[in-house]
Scaffold this motif. Structure first.
Motif, short mmCIF file in Angstrom:
data_model
loop_
_atom_site.label_atom_id
_atom_site.label_comp_id
_atom_site.label_asym_id
_atom_site.label_seq_id
_atom_site.Cartn_x
_atom_site.Cartn_y
_atom_site.Cartn_z
N PRO A 157 0.84 -1.19 0.00
CA PRO A 157 0.00 0.00 0.00
C PRO A 157 0.89 1.24 0.00
CG PRO A 157 0.06 -0.98 2.18
CD PRO A 157 0.80 -1.90 1.27
N ASP A 158 0.30 2.37 -0.25
CA ASP A 158 1.07 3.61 -0.37
C ASP A 158 1.93 3.89 0.85
OD1 ASP A 158 -1.44 5.47 -2.29
OD2 ASP A 158 0.08 4.01 -2.89
N LEU A 159 1.46 3.53 2.03
CA LEU A 159 2.20 3.83 3.24
C LEU A 159 3.54 3.12 3.30
CD1 LEU A 159 2.09 1.31 5.55
CD2 LEU A 159 -0.33 1.83 5.40
N ALA A 160 3.69 2.05 2.50
CA ALA A 160 4.90 1.25 2.57
C ALA A 160 5.79 1.37 1.33
CB ALA A 160 4.54 -0.21 2.79
N LYS A 161 5.26 1.88 0.27
CA LYS A 161 6.00 1.91 -1.00
C LYS A 161 7.30 2.70 -0.86
CE LYS A 161 2.11 1.31 -4.15
NZ LYS A 161 1.24 1.94 -5.16
N GLY A 162 8.38 2.08 -1.29
CA GLY A 162 9.67 2.73 -1.26
C GLY A 162 10.39 2.65 0.07
N ARG A 163 9.70 2.17 1.11
CA ARG A 163 10.32 2.11 2.43
C ARG A 163 10.36 0.69 2.99
NH1 ARG A 163 8.19 4.79 6.84
NH2 ARG A 163 6.06 4.34 6.16
N PHE A 164 9.37 -0.11 2.72
CA PHE A 164 9.26 -1.45 3.28
C PHE A 164 9.47 -2.49 2.19
CE2 PHE A 164 6.09 -0.19 6.89
CZ PHE A 164 7.01 0.72 7.36
N ALA A 165 9.99 -3.64 2.60
CA ALA A 165 10.17 -4.76 1.67
C ALA A 165 9.86 -6.07 2.38
CB ALA A 165 11.59 -4.78 1.12
N ILE A 166 8.99 -6.85 1.78
CA ILE A 166 8.63 -8.14 2.34
C ILE A 166 9.33 -9.23 1.53
CG2 ILE A 166 6.53 -8.30 0.91
CD1 ILE A 166 5.21 -9.83 3.22
N SER A 167 9.78 -10.26 2.24
CA SER A 167 10.46 -11.37 1.58
C SER A 167 10.25 -12.63 2.40
CB SER A 167 11.94 -11.08 1.40
OG SER A 167 12.57 -10.92 2.66
N SER A 168 10.64 -13.75 1.84
CA SER A 168 10.51 -15.00 2.58
C SER A 168 11.68 -15.91 2.28
CB SER A 168 9.20 -15.70 2.23
OG SER A 168 9.22 -16.17 0.89
N ASP A 169 11.96 -16.80 3.21
CA ASP A 169 12.99 -17.82 3.07
C ASP A 169 12.32 -19.15 3.39
OD1 ASP A 169 15.07 -19.65 3.35
OD2 ASP A 169 16.44 -18.15 4.16
N SER A 170 12.00 -19.90 2.35
CA SER A 170 11.25 -21.14 2.57
C SER A 170 12.08 -22.18 3.32
CB SER A 170 10.77 -21.71 1.23
OG SER A 170 11.86 -21.95 0.37
N ALA A 171 13.39 -22.13 3.16
CA ALA A 171 14.26 -23.08 3.87
C ALA A 171 14.20 -22.84 5.37
CB ALA A 171 15.69 -22.97 3.37
N LYS A 172 13.99 -21.60 5.76
CA LYS A 172 13.93 -21.25 7.18
C LYS A 172 12.49 -21.07 7.66
CE LYS A 172 18.43 -18.95 7.26
NZ LYS A 172 19.17 -17.70 7.57
N ASN A 173 11.53 -21.26 6.76
CA ASN A 173 10.12 -21.07 7.11
C ASN A 173 9.90 -19.72 7.78
OD1 ASN A 173 9.24 -23.59 6.15
ND2 ASN A 173 9.88 -24.58 8.05
N THR A 174 10.46 -18.70 7.18
CA THR A 174 10.42 -17.38 7.79
C THR A 174 10.06 -16.31 6.75
OG1 THR A 174 12.09 -18.03 9.41
CG2 THR A 174 11.72 -15.67 9.13
N VAL A 175 9.24 -15.38 7.18
CA VAL A 175 8.88 -14.22 6.38
C VAL A 175 9.49 -12.99 7.04
CG1 VAL A 175 6.97 -12.87 5.42
CG2 VAL A 175 6.71 -15.34 5.75
N TYR A 176 9.99 -12.09 6.23
CA TYR A 176 10.67 -10.90 6.76
C TYR A 176 9.95 -9.63 6.30
CZ TYR A 176 14.43 -14.29 7.37
OH TYR A 176 15.17 -15.39 7.72
N LEU A 177 10.13 -8.59 7.10
CA LEU A 177 9.70 -7.25 6.71
C LEU A 177 10.84 -6.30 7.02
CD1 LEU A 177 7.43 -5.46 5.58
CD2 LEU A 177 6.80 -4.96 7.96
#
Length: 130
Positions: free
Chosen positions: A60-80
């Motif tokens: 959403p606009d509040l996060a664009k350019g500042r936040f990034a979401i990703s995941s590591d399936s090997a670690k079963n972890t989602v990051y922000l």
């Protein structure tokens, strides 16, 4: 299905913070996962969502350019990853998934009335203050 968010804390304006969400009971190769937040006195809102089957993200606009979401399936972890934090980013941050939804856009636009269909983790508090 369990999700456990961590990594919150106190950070100065302009600073960065990375949140982690350890998941269990499902694999990070199909459902959409997302981060939501709720500030004091405000409604919960979507922050970032990820389609784990094709890595398509939605912000959403509040996060664009500042936040990034990703995941590591090997670690079963989602990051922000949150950069250039502002005092208005102060909130409890939650990770969540909808096992029946694979679209990041749809997850982030899911109506609050339907949030009961989702699996939520306990939140982690982020405070942005000098």
């Amino acid at each position: 299905v369990q999700l456990q968010a961590s990594g919150g804390g106190l950070v100065q304006p302009g600073g960065s913070l990375r949140l982690s969400c350890a998941v269990s009971g499902f694999t990070l190769n199909r459902p959409a996962v997302g981060w939501f937040r709720q500030a004091p006195g405000k409604e919960r809102e979507a922050v970032s969502c990820l389609s784990t089957n094709n890595d398509i993200t939605y912000y959403p606009d509040l996060a664009k350019g500042r936040f990034a979401i990703s995941s590591d399936s090997a670690k079963n972890t989602v990051y922000l990853q949150m950069n250039n934090l502002r005092p208005e980013d102060t909130a409890v941050y939650y990770c969540a998934t909808d096992l029946g939804q694979s679209s990041s856009y749809a997850l982030c636009h899911k109506r609050p009335a339907n949030w009961g269909q989702m699996n939520w983790g306990k939140g982690t508090l982020v405070t942005v203050s000098s």
